[in-house]
Design a protein around this motif. Structure first.
Motif, PDB file in Angstrom:
ATOM      1  N   GLY A 218      -5.763 -35.592  65.182  1.00  0.00           N
ATOM      2  CA  GLY A 218      -4.728 -35.708  66.572  1.00  0.00           C
ATOM      3  C   GLY A 218      -5.307 -34.643  67.353  1.00  0.00           C
ATOM      4  N   GLY A 219      -6.585 -34.489  67.622  1.00  0.00           N
ATOM      5  CA  GLY A 219      -6.846 -33.502  68.630  1.00  0.00           C
ATOM      6  C   GLY A 219      -6.802 -31.966  68.211  1.00  0.00           C
ATOM      7  N   TYR A 220      -6.274 -31.848  67.049  1.00  0.00           N
ATOM      8  CA  TYR A 220      -6.168 -30.434  66.376  1.00  0.00           C
ATOM      9  C   TYR A 220      -7.595 -29.974  65.999  1.00  0.00           C
ATOM     10  N   PRO A 221      -7.706 -28.633  65.903  1.00  0.00           N
ATOM     11  CA  PRO A 221      -8.858 -27.942  65.449  1.00  0.00           C
ATOM     12  C   PRO A 221      -9.291 -27.968  64.151  1.00  0.00           C
ATOM     13  N   GLN A 222     -10.512 -27.730  63.592  1.00  0.00           N
ATOM     14  CA  GLN A 222     -10.703 -27.954  62.133  1.00  0.00           C
ATOM     15  C   GLN A 222     -10.621 -26.336  61.846  1.00  0.00           C
ATOM     16  N   ILE A 223      -9.749 -26.054  61.195  1.00  0.00           N
ATOM     17  CA  ILE A 223      -9.629 -24.716  60.722  1.00  0.00           C
ATOM     18  C   ILE A 223     -10.234 -24.538  59.378  1.00  0.00           C
ATOM     19  N   ASN A 224     -11.212 -23.335  59.395  1.00  0.00           N
ATOM     20  CA  ASN A 224     -11.671 -23.219  57.951  1.00  0.00           C
ATOM     21  C   ASN A 224     -11.049 -21.851  57.361  1.00  0.00           C
ATOM     22  N   VAL A 225     -10.721 -21.936  56.084  1.00  0.00           N
ATOM     23  CA  VAL A 225     -10.034 -20.638  55.570  1.00  0.00           C
ATOM     24  C   VAL A 225     -10.760 -20.319  54.500  1.00  0.00           C
ATOM     25  N   TYR A 226     -11.380 -19.097  54.515  1.00  0.00           N
ATOM     26  CA  TYR A 226     -12.108 -18.592  53.295  1.00  0.00           C
ATOM     27  C   TYR A 226     -11.785 -17.234  53.128  1.00  0.00           C
ATOM     28  N   GLY A 227     -11.671 -16.709  51.586  1.00  0.00           N
ATOM     29  CA  GLY A 227     -11.523 -15.437  51.398  1.00  0.00           C
ATOM     30  C   GLY A 227     -11.059 -15.145  49.747  1.00  0.00           C
ATOM     31  N   PHE A 228     -10.279 -14.051  49.631  1.00  0.00           N
ATOM     32  CA  PHE A 228      -9.895 -13.927  48.418  1.00  0.00           C
ATOM     33  C   PHE A 228      -8.278 -13.245  48.656  1.00  0.00           C
ATOM     34  N   VAL A 229      -7.513 -13.775  47.585  1.00  0.00           N
ATOM     35  CA  VAL A 229      -6.237 -13.282  47.731  1.00  0.00           C
ATOM     36  C   VAL A 229      -5.883 -12.738  46.193  1.00  0.00           C
ATOM     37  N   SER A 230      -4.794 -11.948  45.950  1.00  0.00           N
ATOM     38  CA  SER A 230      -4.559 -11.178  44.817  1.00  0.00           C
ATOM     39  C   SER A 230      -3.752 -12.323  43.884  1.00  0.00           C
ATOM     40  N   GLU A 231      -3.771 -12.108  42.581  1.00  0.00           N
ATOM     41  CA  GLU A 231      -2.772 -12.853  41.712  1.00  0.00           C
ATOM     42  C   GLU A 231      -1.357 -12.010  42.104  1.00  0.00           C
ATOM     43  N   PRO A 232      -0.419 -12.944  41.708  1.00  0.00           N
ATOM     44  CA  PRO A 232       0.891 -12.550  42.127  1.00  0.00           C
ATOM     45  C   PRO A 232       1.283 -11.079  41.654  1.00  0.00           C
ATOM     46  N   ALA A 233       0.925 -10.692  40.290  1.00  0.00           N
ATOM     47  CA  ALA A 233       1.205  -9.735  39.674  1.00  0.00           C
ATOM     48  C   ALA A 233       0.588  -8.211  40.425  1.00  0.00           C
ATOM     49  N   LEU A 234      -0.595  -8.504  41.200  1.00  0.00           N
ATOM     50  CA  LEU A 234      -1.049  -7.469  41.928  1.00  0.00           C
ATOM     51  C   LEU A 234      -0.646  -7.493  43.202  1.00  0.00           C
ATOM     52  N   ASN A 235       0.521  -6.519  43.736  1.00  0.00           N
ATOM     53  CA  ASN A 235       0.884  -6.565  44.951  1.00  0.00           C
ATOM     54  C   ASN A 235       1.324  -5.173  45.329  1.00  0.00           C
TER      55      ASN A 235
ATOM     56  N   PHE B 188     -10.545  -6.670  42.439  1.00  0.00           N
ATOM     57  CA  PHE B 188     -11.335  -7.821  42.826  1.00  0.00           C
ATOM     58  C   PHE B 188     -11.180  -8.708  41.666  1.00  0.00           C
ATOM     59  N   LYS B 189     -11.252  -8.227  40.366  1.00  0.00           N
ATOM     60  CA  LYS B 189     -11.179  -9.274  39.325  1.00  0.00           C
ATOM     61  C   LYS B 189      -9.773  -9.770  39.370  1.00  0.00           C
ATOM     62  N   ARG B 190      -8.728  -9.294  39.740  1.00  0.00           N
ATOM     63  CA  ARG B 190      -7.579  -9.864  39.752  1.00  0.00           C
ATOM     64  C   ARG B 190      -7.121 -10.834  41.180  1.00  0.00           C
ATOM     65  N   MET B 191      -8.340 -11.066  41.744  1.00  0.00           N
ATOM     66  CA  MET B 191      -8.230 -11.891  42.847  1.00  0.00           C
ATOM     67  C   MET B 191      -8.890 -13.506  42.738  1.00  0.00           C
ATOM     68  N   VAL B 192      -8.301 -14.190  43.619  1.00  0.00           N
ATOM     69  CA  VAL B 192      -8.891 -15.592  43.460  1.00  0.00           C
ATOM     70  C   VAL B 192      -9.387 -15.980  44.760  1.00  0.00           C
ATOM     71  N   GLU B 193     -10.604 -16.937  44.636  1.00  0.00           N
ATOM     72  CA  GLU B 193     -11.032 -17.373  45.983  1.00  0.00           C
ATOM     73  C   GLU B 193     -10.296 -18.636  46.729  1.00  0.00           C
ATOM     74  N   VAL B 194     -10.008 -18.226  47.984  1.00  0.00           N
ATOM     75  CA  VAL B 194      -9.541 -19.327  48.931  1.00  0.00           C
ATOM     76  C   VAL B 194     -10.649 -20.042  49.606  1.00  0.00           C
ATOM     77  N   GLU B 195     -10.437 -21.284  49.454  1.00  0.00           N
ATOM     78  CA  GLU B 195     -11.490 -21.926  50.354  1.00  0.00           C
ATOM     79  C   GLU B 195     -10.841 -23.332  50.789  1.00  0.00           C
TER      80      GLU B 195
END
Ligand code: ADP
Ligand code: MG
Length: 588
Positions: free
Chosen positions: A231-248, A217-224
């Protein structure tokens, strides 16, 4: 609303099929019921990997005494009335099937008290028949106890895997819901030992740290990010955490996506996330991450699959782009990551990227998108060997040559291979050519009685449409003769235990329907079926190939009896003679 049986026309509109495949599916359905009942604490207790006991206790609304027996009837639900409701579902359940299906294959006891009532009820069932229904003192909420799951369905018992595998599936279900609902407290006990607990304190970070471990978790970053509707498209909210590239990792099992509180499997979205790491992670490695997406309910159809694990978006590109942008923005904060700037600026992942793929006519939902390989299940073992698209043993030298020796020069648009031969230049359609090669391979193997078969470590279950299911049943022997081992599992549901080797790298829950739709209007001869399998197994247009992969493909094509045409009659190669080229350039 009160519990009621759905009308026939609504039933007909609902994706039908078996939902109780294994103990983890019971846990999933019961957790969903608890969440729908507004529970803030959900306890899951398991004995013997769920074969002996599954108990889910919640502090939700409880069930009214008058409605309890109805709740166990098929198509009885309090969450849906008419087909319009399907557009605006806010509950996880809506099919009214789970309690009926689960109680039919187990000994089920439910103890529940509705908030508005003084007395609770205890209802006990055996294989779907009521044993007793009596008043009982109980706290508000519901406790469902499932004992001896599948005691009366030996086929499903046989389908179960080792204790460890089943336990792992259960743990996956519980931890996923804990992440999607951080404000609900989840506790999981297996064989008396507490395996997992979330605080219910409301923070996704807390839960992710527990599920992935604090070091990861310490090597993850928040996504927000918030996509404002245009144009009539939905509002999409993205929230979460993803890893740094070296953590794969070497598989995609730690890429977890929720849409409106529902854990879903979506190959294209998983790919969107992986692609955001392009040039930062080696190919064949995958990031880790948890993303909670929210969007208006009418923009996502959850009535696609009975287990509700797949959804269909009104505009999948919009979602794809939103996710990719959000993730990319987040990981750019890892300044130390080795970023290849050339690649970034050229193939940025904004709309350009999507446009580029569109030009290649590459279906976004295809499991073969890019270099993606999937066994159709997200939690298959970590050690999936990467299958090479073009198998080894290419172009067996004991077969007569039908084309001159060709040298690969390169690839155009990820669709055509350019090759050079003694008589000029060849343009080869990689997809059509590979279809031809696979067709010959499979036909030869069958003739020589040397069918190469792939049996996945975990048998896979596939849900089909009623029409496809009928066709599959009808063609059972033909499929068996081609290396498929398929068993009936439930209504329109089948277990695939083995398949021809040439489609081993594909998601069988997608390839089987594809094969069926390809043979549907043929005469169902063996060669029609081989053509369909070859078509599904072939490398796709839009797939970037390594030089050695292209060379292997050409080597095999050079010794196919009819190298100029795919088995379905498409042109595989265009030859431009030296004379022709010379003429074009005014050299003759
Ligand atoms: P669905 O969830 O699709 O409605 P189920 O068979 O899972 O179908 O449940 C049938 C009904 O029983 C639900 O609609 C709900 O009214 C009620 N129910 C089931 N589990 C619970 C629970 N834990 N708490 C309150 N009500 C429940
Ligand atoms: Mg339900």
């Amino acid at each position: 609303m009160p519990i009621a049986i759905l009308t026939e026309d609504v039933i007909a509109r609902i994706a039908a099929g078996e939902v109780v495949e294994r103990p983890a599916s019971v846990v999933k359905e019961l957790i969903e019921n608890s969440l729908d009942a507004g529970a803030t604490a959900i306890h899951v207790e398991i004995a013997a990997s769920g074969r002996q006991l599954i108990r889910i206790s919640d502090n939700g609304s409880g069930i009214l005494r008058d409605e309890i027996e109805l709740a166990f009837k098929r198509h009885a639900t309090s969450k849906l009335r008419d087909t319009d409701d399907l557009e605006r579902l806010v509950t996880l359940g809506f099919r009214g099937e789970a309690l009926a299906s689960i109680s039919a294959v187990s000994q089920t006891t439910i103890v529940t008290r509705h908030r508005s009532e003084d007395m609770g009820i205890s209802l006990k069932m055996n294989g779907g028949t009521i044993q007793h229904n009596k008043a009982i003192g109980a706290p508000a909420g519901t406790v469902v106890t499932i004992e001896n799951l599948f005691f009366n369905t030996p086929a499903r018992l046989k389908f179960l895997k080792s204790d460890n595998t089943e336990k792992r599936h259960i743990q996956t279900v519980v931890t996923r819901y804990a992440m999607a609902y951080p404000d609900v407290r989840f506790v999981l006990k297996q064989d008396g030992r507490e395996q997992f607990r979330s605080s219910g304190g409301g923070g996704l970070a807390d839960v992710v740290a527990k599920v992935f471990g604090i070091d990861s978790f310490k090597r993850m970053v928040e996504v927000e990010s918030e996509e404002v509707g245009r144009g009539g498209y939905p509002q999409i909210n993205v929230y979460g955490f993803v890893s740094e590239p070296a953590l794969n990792r070497n598989d995609r099992s730690r890429i977890i996506i929720f849409i409106n509180g529902r854990a879903i499997q979506d190959t294209a979205l998983t790919h969107a996330i992986t692609q955001a790491y392009h040039a930062m992670i080696k190919s064949g490695r995958y990031p880790m991450g948890v993303l909670l997406l929210t969007m208006p309910t009418e923009f996502v159809d959850v009535n696609v699959h009975p287990t509700k694990a797949e959804v269909r978006f009104k505009d999948s590109n919009q979602v794809f782009v939103a996710v990719q942008r959000a993730v990319r923005q987040a990981i750019l904060s890892f300044a130390e990551a080795p970023i290849n700037h050339d690649e970034w600026s050229d193939t940025g992942f904004t709309n350009d990227y999507i446009e580029y793929n569109r030009q290649l006519n590459m279906p976004m939902q295809s499991p073969d998108f890019g270099r993606l390989r999937d066994y159709g299940n997200y939690d298959v073992a970590d050690d999936n060997a990467d299958l090479d698209y073009i198998p080894e043993g290419a172009g067996s030298p004991d077969k007569p040559r039908t084309l001159p020796l060709l040298r690969v020069v390169g690839q155009v648009g990820a669709v055509y291979i350019i090759a050079e031969g003694p008589a000029g230049m060849y343009l080869i359609d990689q997809n059509a050519a590979h279809e031809r090669v696979l067709y010959e391979q499979l036909s030869e193997n069958i003739k020589a009685n040397e069918l190469k078969i792939f049996s996945p470590d975990e048998s896979l279950s596939v849900m089909l449409s009623p029409e496809d299911a009928t066709l599959l049943t009808k063609l059972g022997d033909e499929f068996a003769s081609l290396g498929f081992e398929i068993e009936v599992f439930g209504p329109n549901t089948f277990i695939v235990r083995s398949m021809p080797h040439i489609i081993a790298g594909q998601a069988i829950n997608q390839t089987l329907p594809q094969i069926l739709s390809l043979v549907q209007y043929t005469n169902h001869r063996q060669q029609d079926m081989i053509t369909a399998i070859a078509s599904v197994g072939a490398v796709k247009s839009g797939q970037i190939l390594e030089t050695d992969e292209m060379q292997a493909l050409i080597r095999q094509l050079e010794r196919c009896p009819s190298p100029y045409e795919s088995p379905s009659g498409r042109t595989t190669l265009v030859h431009m003679s030296r004379e022709h080229l010379a003429k074009e350039f005014g050299r003759s």
